[in-house]
Design a protein around this motif. Sequence first.
Motif, PDB file in Angstrom:
ATOM      1  N   GLY A 116       1.025   5.661  15.060  1.00  0.00           N
ATOM      2  CA  GLY A 116       0.719   4.713  13.991  1.00  0.00           C
ATOM      3  C   GLY A 116       1.965   3.935  13.606  1.00  0.00           C
ATOM      4  O   GLY A 116       2.575   3.252  14.428  1.00  0.00           O
ATOM      5  N   ARG A 117       2.405   4.043  12.344  1.00  0.00           N
ATOM      6  CA  ARG A 117       3.607   3.350  11.864  1.00  0.00           C
ATOM      7  C   ARG A 117       4.884   4.122  12.188  1.00  0.00           C
ATOM      8  O   ARG A 117       5.982   3.611  11.971  1.00  0.00           O
ATOM      9  CB  ARG A 117       3.512   3.153  10.341  1.00  0.00           C
ATOM     10  CG  ARG A 117       2.363   2.263   9.908  1.00  0.00           C
ATOM     11  CD  ARG A 117       2.145   2.375   8.411  1.00  0.00           C
ATOM     12  NE  ARG A 117       3.244   1.801   7.642  1.00  0.00           N
ATOM     13  CZ  ARG A 117       3.228   0.590   7.088  1.00  0.00           C
ATOM     14  NH1 ARG A 117       2.167  -0.180   7.245  1.00  0.00           N
ATOM     15  NH2 ARG A 117       4.253   0.159   6.390  1.00  0.00           N
ATOM     16  N   PHE A 118       4.760   5.336  12.673  1.00  0.00           N
ATOM     17  CA  PHE A 118       5.919   6.203  12.873  1.00  0.00           C
ATOM     18  C   PHE A 118       6.481   6.039  14.281  1.00  0.00           C
ATOM     19  O   PHE A 118       5.777   6.224  15.274  1.00  0.00           O
ATOM     20  CB  PHE A 118       5.536   7.670  12.627  1.00  0.00           C
ATOM     21  CG  PHE A 118       5.080   7.954  11.229  1.00  0.00           C
ATOM     22  CD1 PHE A 118       5.995   8.297  10.245  1.00  0.00           C
ATOM     23  CD2 PHE A 118       3.738   7.857  10.884  1.00  0.00           C
ATOM     24  CE1 PHE A 118       5.591   8.550   8.945  1.00  0.00           C
ATOM     25  CE2 PHE A 118       3.315   8.112   9.588  1.00  0.00           C
ATOM     26  CZ  PHE A 118       4.246   8.454   8.616  1.00  0.00           C
ATOM     27  N   ASN A 119       7.781   5.683  14.352  1.00  0.00           N
ATOM     28  CA  ASN A 119       8.484   5.509  15.619  1.00  0.00           C
ATOM     29  C   ASN A 119       9.451   6.677  15.790  1.00  0.00           C
ATOM     30  O   ASN A 119      10.481   6.767  15.115  1.00  0.00           O
ATOM     31  CB  ASN A 119       9.246   4.185  15.629  1.00  0.00           C
ATOM     32  CG  ASN A 119       8.318   2.989  15.469  1.00  0.00           C
ATOM     33  OD1 ASN A 119       7.796   2.474  16.447  1.00  0.00           O
ATOM     34  ND2 ASN A 119       8.096   2.552  14.232  1.00  0.00           N
ATOM     35  N   GLN A 151       6.230  -4.105   6.548  1.00  0.00           N
ATOM     36  CA  GLN A 151       5.293  -4.552   7.580  1.00  0.00           C
ATOM     37  C   GLN A 151       4.709  -3.319   8.267  1.00  0.00           C
ATOM     38  O   GLN A 151       5.190  -2.198   8.072  1.00  0.00           O
ATOM     39  CB  GLN A 151       5.998  -5.448   8.617  1.00  0.00           C
ATOM     40  CG  GLN A 151       6.699  -6.661   8.035  1.00  0.00           C
ATOM     41  CD  GLN A 151       5.740  -7.756   7.608  1.00  0.00           C
ATOM     42  OE1 GLN A 151       4.581  -7.767   8.025  1.00  0.00           O
ATOM     43  NE2 GLN A 151       6.209  -8.678   6.783  1.00  0.00           N
ATOM     44  N   LYS A 152       3.701  -3.551   9.093  1.00  0.00           N
ATOM     45  CA  LYS A 152       3.124  -2.433   9.837  1.00  0.00           C
ATOM     46  C   LYS A 152       3.940  -2.077  11.076  1.00  0.00           C
ATOM     47  O   LYS A 152       3.804  -0.989  11.630  1.00  0.00           O
ATOM     48  CB  LYS A 152       1.685  -2.757  10.237  1.00  0.00           C
ATOM     49  CG  LYS A 152       0.723  -2.861   9.052  1.00  0.00           C
ATOM     50  CD  LYS A 152      -0.703  -3.122   9.525  1.00  0.00           C
ATOM     51  CE  LYS A 152      -1.657  -3.190   8.340  1.00  0.00           C
ATOM     52  NZ  LYS A 152      -3.058  -3.450   8.767  1.00  0.00           N
ATOM     53  N   GLU A 153       4.768  -3.019  11.527  1.00  0.00           N
ATOM     54  CA  GLU A 153       5.611  -2.804  12.693  1.00  0.00           C
ATOM     55  C   GLU A 153       7.057  -3.180  12.352  1.00  0.00           C
ATOM     56  O   GLU A 153       7.322  -3.813  11.325  1.00  0.00           O
ATOM     57  CB  GLU A 153       5.128  -3.659  13.875  1.00  0.00           C
ATOM     58  CG  GLU A 153       3.680  -3.413  14.291  1.00  0.00           C
ATOM     59  CD  GLU A 153       3.491  -2.093  15.016  1.00  0.00           C
ATOM     60  OE1 GLU A 153       4.505  -1.531  15.491  1.00  0.00           O
ATOM     61  OE2 GLU A 153       2.350  -1.620  15.110  1.00  0.00           O
ATOM     62  N   LEU A 154       7.988  -2.801  13.239  1.00  0.00           N
ATOM     63  CA  LEU A 154       9.394  -3.163  13.058  1.00  0.00           C
ATOM     64  C   LEU A 154       9.603  -4.578  13.593  1.00  0.00           C
ATOM     65  O   LEU A 154      10.094  -4.792  14.700  1.00  0.00           O
ATOM     66  CB  LEU A 154      10.290  -2.169  13.799  1.00  0.00           C
ATOM     67  CG  LEU A 154      10.308  -0.751  13.232  1.00  0.00           C
ATOM     68  CD1 LEU A 154      11.097   0.179  14.146  1.00  0.00           C
ATOM     69  CD2 LEU A 154      10.893  -0.731  11.830  1.00  0.00           C
ATOM     70  N   VAL A 155       9.211  -5.543  12.779  1.00  0.00           N
ATOM     71  CA  VAL A 155       9.290  -6.956  13.155  1.00  0.00           C
ATOM     72  C   VAL A 155      10.411  -7.621  12.361  1.00  0.00           C
ATOM     73  O   VAL A 155      10.895  -7.078  11.368  1.00  0.00           O
ATOM     74  CB  VAL A 155       7.942  -7.668  12.890  1.00  0.00           C
ATOM     75  CG1 VAL A 155       6.851  -7.093  13.783  1.00  0.00           C
ATOM     76  CG2 VAL A 155       7.549  -7.565  11.416  1.00  0.00           C
ATOM     77  N   PRO A 156      10.884  -8.814  12.804  1.00  0.00           N
ATOM     78  CA  PRO A 156      11.965  -9.499  12.083  1.00  0.00           C
ATOM     79  C   PRO A 156      11.679  -9.686  10.599  1.00  0.00           C
ATOM     80  O   PRO A 156      10.537  -9.901  10.197  1.00  0.00           O
ATOM     81  CB  PRO A 156      12.062 -10.843  12.812  1.00  0.00           C
ATOM     82  CG  PRO A 156      11.626 -10.532  14.208  1.00  0.00           C
ATOM     83  CD  PRO A 156      10.532  -9.512  14.058  1.00  0.00           C
ATOM     84  N   LYS A 157      12.734  -9.580   9.795  1.00  0.00           N
ATOM     85  CA  LYS A 157      12.712  -9.763   8.346  1.00  0.00           C
ATOM     86  C   LYS A 157      11.892  -8.693   7.635  1.00  0.00           C
ATOM     87  O   LYS A 157      11.282  -8.953   6.599  1.00  0.00           O
ATOM     88  CB  LYS A 157      12.218 -11.165   7.976  1.00  0.00           C
ATOM     89  CG  LYS A 157      13.089 -12.281   8.536  1.00  0.00           C
ATOM     90  CD  LYS A 157      12.576 -13.648   8.114  1.00  0.00           C
ATOM     91  CE  LYS A 157      13.457 -14.769   8.691  1.00  0.00           C
ATOM     92  NZ  LYS A 157      12.990 -16.107   8.308  1.00  0.00           N
ATOM     93  N   SER A 158      11.877  -7.497   8.198  1.00  0.00           N
ATOM     94  CA  SER A 158      11.158  -6.394   7.554  1.00  0.00           C
ATOM     95  C   SER A 158      12.115  -5.254   7.233  1.00  0.00           C
ATOM     96  O   SER A 158      13.131  -5.056   7.898  1.00  0.00           O
ATOM     97  CB  SER A 158      10.025  -5.888   8.453  1.00  0.00           C
ATOM     98  OG  SER A 158      10.530  -5.336   9.658  1.00  0.00           O
ATOM     99  N   LEU A 159      11.785  -4.496   6.197  1.00  0.00           N
ATOM    100  CA  LEU A 159      12.543  -3.320   5.809  1.00  0.00           C
ATOM    101  C   LEU A 159      11.904  -2.075   6.429  1.00  0.00           C
ATOM    102  O   LEU A 159      10.695  -2.026   6.634  1.00  0.00           O
ATOM    103  CB  LEU A 159      12.578  -3.172   4.296  1.00  0.00           C
ATOM    104  CG  LEU A 159      13.422  -4.178   3.503  1.00  0.00           C
ATOM    105  CD1 LEU A 159      13.222  -3.953   2.009  1.00  0.00           C
ATOM    106  CD2 LEU A 159      14.896  -4.055   3.862  1.00  0.00           C
ATOM    107  N   TYR A 160      12.741  -1.070   6.691  1.00  0.00           N
ATOM    108  CA  TYR A 160      12.220   0.185   7.218  1.00  0.00           C
ATOM    109  C   TYR A 160      13.081   1.340   6.726  1.00  0.00           C
ATOM    110  O   TYR A 160      14.236   1.159   6.307  1.00  0.00           O
ATOM    111  CB  TYR A 160      12.182   0.162   8.751  1.00  0.00           C
ATOM    112  CG  TYR A 160      13.528   0.094   9.423  1.00  0.00           C
ATOM    113  CD1 TYR A 160      14.190   1.254   9.846  1.00  0.00           C
ATOM    114  CD2 TYR A 160      14.162  -1.124   9.647  1.00  0.00           C
ATOM    115  CE1 TYR A 160      15.420   1.189  10.462  1.00  0.00           C
ATOM    116  CE2 TYR A 160      15.400  -1.198  10.264  1.00  0.00           C
ATOM    117  CZ  TYR A 160      16.030  -0.039  10.671  1.00  0.00           C
ATOM    118  OH  TYR A 160      17.264  -0.097  11.282  1.00  0.00           O
ATOM    119  N   ALA A 161      12.514   2.542   6.774  1.00  0.00           N
ATOM    120  CA  ALA A 161      13.253   3.755   6.457  1.00  0.00           C
ATOM    121  C   ALA A 161      13.630   4.452   7.754  1.00  0.00           C
ATOM    122  O   ALA A 161      12.869   4.422   8.725  1.00  0.00           O
ATOM    123  CB  ALA A 161      12.411   4.686   5.594  1.00  0.00           C
ATOM    124  N   SER A 162      14.811   5.051   7.767  1.00  0.00           N
ATOM    125  CA  SER A 162      15.297   5.750   8.955  1.00  0.00           C
ATOM    126  C   SER A 162      15.810   7.129   8.560  1.00  0.00           C
ATOM    127  O   SER A 162      16.565   7.263   7.598  1.00  0.00           O
ATOM    128  CB  SER A 162      16.421   4.950   9.627  1.00  0.00           C
ATOM    129  OG  SER A 162      16.912   5.625  10.770  1.00  0.00           O
TER     130      SER A 162
END
Length: 225
Positions: A116-119, A151-162
């Motif tokens: 899903g959203r988890f990479n 966003q639902k994916e790691l796309v440009p101009k998006s925030l994510y947690a690592s």
Amino acid sequence: MRKIFTKLIFTVLSLGSITAAAQKNDLGAWYMYFGNNKISKKLNWHNEVQYRNFDAAGDLEQLLIRTGIGYDLTENNNNILLGYGFILSQPYVNGEKKENIEHRIFQQFITKQKFGRFNLQHRYRLEERFLQDDFRMRFRYMIGLNIPITQKELVPKSLYASVYNEIFLHVDSPVFDRNRVYGALGYVINKNMRIEAGYMNQIQENRNRGQIQIGFYNNIPFNKN
């Protein structure tokens, strides 16, 4: 989003500087660059520089430079790599700084999964460490997770947690070397570049120390797509 992330970086650095001063350099800061650049359909060049400080800036603890050539067993996944590392360390011994140089050869395997959203990423690494007066071998296993936030994916101009956890084990005794636990907020600049700011806690047998980390990731391919 970019302005928010920039403010976060300055906040992290400011807090790191204040905390390090208050705790007599118990909190360090690592500034890191990671490159993973395609040089053909199957081959990639790994290049990495880490500038590690005892405090927020200026008091060098370790300079680490790594490079290597990797090969994709499957398209953009299941990568094996052979690499070399140069490590300059400047530890304090009885209140005085000493200088140690290490040459390191390493072999690693990386595999990725998506739920899903988890990479999810697994990294297995074996290191042959040529120190000035010693030779050691060490095994490392890291499990990492990137989760998109805006966003639902790691796309440009998006925030994510690592987040990640990595354990280090000696081939000989004592087996346990250290364990690292990391959490960060990241920003995807474009499809080939991203940046992260976070905190890593490093647990060793007789020591537990925190590190502020700023990392830049470059995946610009050298080959023509």
